[in-house]
Design a protein around this motif. Structure first.
Motif, PDB file in Angstrom:
ATOM      1  N   ALA A  77       0.745  -1.253  -0.063  1.00 38.42           N
ATOM      2  CA  ALA A  77       0.170   0.074   0.002  1.00 38.42           C
ATOM      3  C   ALA A  77       0.921   1.464  -0.145  1.00 38.42           C
ATOM      4  CB  ALA A  77      -0.826   0.069   1.171  1.00 38.42           C
ATOM      5  N   PHE A  78       1.806   1.128   0.823  1.00 39.46           N
ATOM      6  CA  PHE A  78       2.819   2.439   0.865  1.00 39.46           C
ATOM      7  C   PHE A  78       3.572   2.377  -0.548  1.00 39.46           C
ATOM      8  CE2 PHE A  78       3.919   3.418   5.771  1.00 39.46           C
ATOM      9  CZ  PHE A  78       2.394   3.184   5.986  1.00 39.46           C
ATOM     10  N   ARG A  79       4.218   1.452  -1.005  1.00 35.18           N
ATOM     11  CA  ARG A  79       4.825   1.287  -2.281  1.00 35.18           C
ATOM     12  C   ARG A  79       3.902   1.905  -3.552  1.00 35.18           C
ATOM     13  NH1 ARG A  79       6.655  -3.485  -2.070  1.00 35.18           N
ATOM     14  NH2 ARG A  79       5.222  -4.527  -3.195  1.00 35.18           N
ATOM     15  N   ARG A  80       2.776   1.299  -3.331  1.00 39.27           N
ATOM     16  CA  ARG A  80       1.801   1.901  -4.916  1.00 39.27           C
ATOM     17  C   ARG A  80       1.619   3.221  -4.627  1.00 39.27           C
ATOM     18  NH1 ARG A  80      -0.856  -3.193  -3.351  1.00 39.27           N
ATOM     19  NH2 ARG A  80      -2.300  -2.084  -2.119  1.00 39.27           N
ATOM     20  N   LEU A  81       1.431   4.127  -3.400  1.00 37.14           N
ATOM     21  CA  LEU A  81       1.110   5.188  -3.150  1.00 37.14           C
ATOM     22  C   LEU A  81       2.286   6.105  -3.728  1.00 37.14           C
ATOM     23  CD1 LEU A  81      -0.722   7.578  -2.033  1.00 37.14           C
ATOM     24  CD2 LEU A  81       0.453   7.187   0.087  1.00 37.14           C
ATOM     25  N   MET A  82       3.602   5.669  -3.185  1.00 34.21           N
ATOM     26  CA  MET A  82       4.771   6.357  -3.410  1.00 34.21           C
ATOM     27  C   MET A  82       5.281   6.412  -4.850  1.00 34.21           C
ATOM     28  SD  MET A  82       4.598   8.034  -0.653  1.00 34.21           S
ATOM     29  CE  MET A  82       6.397   8.905  -0.865  1.00 34.21           C
ATOM     30  N   GLY A 140      13.172  -0.959   5.068  1.00 31.34           N
ATOM     31  CA  GLY A 140      13.138  -2.686   5.083  1.00 31.34           C
ATOM     32  C   GLY A 140      11.857  -3.341   4.673  1.00 31.34           C
ATOM     33  N   MET A 141      10.871  -2.601   4.972  1.00 33.03           N
ATOM     34  CA  MET A 141       9.807  -3.443   4.487  1.00 33.03           C
ATOM     35  C   MET A 141       9.754  -3.535   3.064  1.00 33.03           C
ATOM     36  SD  MET A 141       6.499  -1.102   5.608  1.00 33.03           S
ATOM     37  CE  MET A 141       6.240   0.363   5.015  1.00 33.03           C
ATOM     38  N   GLN A 142      10.134  -2.456   2.192  1.00 30.45           N
ATOM     39  CA  GLN A 142      10.261  -2.701   0.603  1.00 30.45           C
ATOM     40  C   GLN A 142      11.406  -3.497   0.275  1.00 30.45           C
ATOM     41  OE1 GLN A 142       7.774  -1.361  -0.484  1.00 30.45           O
ATOM     42  NE2 GLN A 142       6.904  -0.200   1.017  1.00 30.45           N
ATOM     43  N   THR A 396       9.841   4.503   2.583  1.00 30.81           N
ATOM     44  CA  THR A 396       9.425   3.767   1.363  1.00 30.81           C
ATOM     45  C   THR A 396      10.029   4.495   0.113  1.00 30.81           C
ATOM     46  OG1 THR A 396       7.470   2.851   2.627  1.00 30.81           O
ATOM     47  CG2 THR A 396       7.310   3.194   0.094  1.00 30.81           C
ATOM     48  N   PHE A 397       9.793   5.716  -0.023  1.00 24.86           N
ATOM     49  CA  PHE A 397      10.138   6.467  -0.922  1.00 24.86           C
ATOM     50  C   PHE A 397      11.778   6.200  -1.455  1.00 24.86           C
ATOM     51  CE2 PHE A 397      11.676  10.207  -3.168  1.00 24.86           C
ATOM     52  CZ  PHE A 397      11.167  10.533  -4.364  1.00 24.86           C
ATOM     53  N   ALA A 398      12.534   6.319  -0.461  1.00 13.42           N
ATOM     54  CA  ALA A 398      14.020   6.075  -0.640  1.00 13.42           C
ATOM     55  C   ALA A 398      14.173   4.628  -1.248  1.00 13.42           C
ATOM     56  CB  ALA A 398      14.613   6.398   0.915  1.00 13.42           C
ATOM     57  N   ALA A 399      13.412   3.736  -0.457  1.00 12.03           N
ATOM     58  CA  ALA A 399      13.498   2.139  -0.938  1.00 12.03           C
ATOM     59  C   ALA A 399      13.155   2.016  -2.382  1.00 12.03           C
ATOM     60  CB  ALA A 399      12.798   1.361   0.025  1.00 12.03           C
ATOM     61  N   LEU A 400      12.353   2.777  -3.186  1.00 11.71           N
ATOM     62  CA  LEU A 400      12.061   2.788  -4.585  1.00 11.71           C
ATOM     63  C   LEU A 400      13.346   2.943  -5.214  1.00 11.71           C
ATOM     64  CD1 LEU A 400       8.683   4.928  -4.589  1.00 11.71           C
ATOM     65  CD2 LEU A 400       8.971   2.457  -4.623  1.00 11.71           C
ATOM     66  N   TYR A 401      14.424   3.673  -4.955  1.00  8.76           N
ATOM     67  CA  TYR A 401      15.603   3.720  -5.501  1.00  8.76           C
ATOM     68  C   TYR A 401      16.529   2.609  -4.923  1.00  8.76           C
ATOM     69  CZ  TYR A 401      13.866   8.448  -6.625  1.00  8.76           C
ATOM     70  OH  TYR A 401      13.149   9.370  -6.807  1.00  8.76           O
TER      71      TYR A 401
END
Length: 418
Positions: A77-82, A140-142, A396-401
């Protein structure tokens, strides 16, 4: 339109014609085995430990069953939002939190629990440890492709990489417990702040404030969805009619209400909300202690927590519920023919392990995970729960990279489903 886009478009129309893909056949041996283990363990807990622990074990089974059937996720949910602005998961979170806040407010107001003393929520300090821990947890969760609750129900449903996530989670929890005194006692921090008891609002006033905040955030998510037009979530395999209870996907909003009610029952039964990661710290610390390291000298294990080190894990309510979640998810996935362990890529395996360590360490610093700090904290009207959610979104936003470095994909605007 490219060939890939045409294929995706055809897939979209196929899914539209059949919004609930059919399930596989029952995995009867798995269901039977899971049921036998569940009953035997439950009987042992009821008869050898206590009825309260047995009830909490049963609630854990219900939580795992619900989490799997709805694939209720905090991580995705966090990943799809960000990444693409999909708000479906976040909107389910808002329903979850609104219902839980309403039930918690009532329980706190009447001051009722089965423990013999009044219930207490998760209200923790706001300081450096919270900011660092929740940011680490968001990353971590991403990488681990699952939060605390997600890791447990994914393990129960046969998601092989999450076994490594769980091992990393336990290791990180032990390290976090070891360093807990430094982060919590030595680093700058403000006192715990409750919207209900740290103000003149009381629980009814705090409930009104939070409901208003949920409504505003929900309105914002609708604006985001209208502007970004993100791809929708993928339809999940399901049965029709009453069979869907046992062998089908559940609507997210339905699961949100059920999870909120179950958390309220946990609050009544044991006098505190649902939590997960303290159990990981206990399991790991017991193992480290067996290897000859005196963990009782750590600040984290001083005071009321010290007794848990010498007692059976079945006397620890969080551990008992964690076992129930895994078994509940196992039975749910097997009932739908979806328990299918798979081989994992090296990059995903490494990401799972690293993500687990970050979550375990971060959860100890941040006074909990997505369940204890975010869900339980906000439902308890604690400021730290709101801050946890905001900072975990930043992580989460940082983990996208970071995810592509491990060969992991992020949702993109050309997807028909996230």
């Amino acid at each position: 339109m490219s060939t890939a886009q045409k294929a995706a478009a055809q897939s979209f129309h196929d899914q539209a014609d059949n919004p609930n893909p059919p399930l596989s056949h029952w995995q009867k041996p798995h269901v039977i085995l899971g049921s036998i283990v569940t009953v035997i363990l439950g009987a042992y807990i009821f008869m050898s430990v206590s009825a309260i622990q047995g009830i909490l074990y049963a609630l854990g089974i219900a939580l795992g069953f619900t989490l799997f059937h709805a694939r209720f996720s905090f991580t995705s949910a966090f990943r799809r939002l960000m990444s693409v602005g999909n708000v479906q998961g976040i909107q389910a979170h808002l329903v979850l939190l609104a219902v839980a806040s309403s039930l918690f407010a009532l329980i706190f107001t009447v001051d009722f629990s089965l423990t013999g003393s009044g219930p207490s929520g998760y209200v923790s300090p706001v300081g450096v440890s919270l900011l660092v821990g929740s940011f680490m947890f968001g990353i971590g969760m991403q990488l681990g492709s699952g939060c605390a609750s997600g890791t447990l129900y994914h393990v129960g449903s046969g998601e092989t990489p999450t076994v490594l996530t769980l091992l990393g989670f336990i290791a990180g929890s032990v390290m976090g417990a070891d360093h807990w005194g430094f982060w919590v006692n030595d680093m700058p921090s403000l006192p715990a702040f409750s919207l209900a008891t740290s103000t003149n609002l009381g629980y009814f006033g705090a409930w009104l404030v939070q409901i208003a905040l949920f409504a505003v955030i929900f309105w914002i998510t609708m604006k985001v969805a209208k502007r970004k037009r993100p791809p929708k979530m993928k339809a999940l395999p399901s049965e029709k009619g009453w069979k869907r209870i046992l062998r089908g996907s559940w609507p997210l909003l339905t699961a949100a209400v059920i999870l909120a009610v179950l958390n309220a029952l946990v609050l009544i039964v044991r006098g505190s909300p649902w939590g997960i990661t303290s159990g990981f710290a206990l399991w790991g610390s017991k193992l480290v202690s067996a290897l000859g390291i005196d963990v009782s000298q750590w600040t984290y294990w001083s005071g009321d927590r010290s007794a848990a080190l010498t007692e059976s894990v079945f006397k620890d309510s969080t551990s008992v519920m964690n076992f129930g979640i895994i078994l509940g998810a196992f039975i749910a996935s097997s009932s739908g023919g979806l328990f299918k362990p798979k081989r994992m890529k090296k990059g995903v395996a490494l990401a799972s392990l690293v993500g687990g360590v970050l979550m375990g360490y971060g959860a100890r610093l941040a006074f909990g995970c997505n369940i204890g700090a975010y869900f339980g904290g906000i439902a308890s009207f604690s400021l730290h729960g709101w801050i946890w959610g905001i900072v975990a979104l930043a992580g989460t936003f940082a983990a996208l990279y970071l995810r592509p470095l491990f060969g992991m994909n992020n949702p993109n605007k050309n997807d028909f489903f996230c």
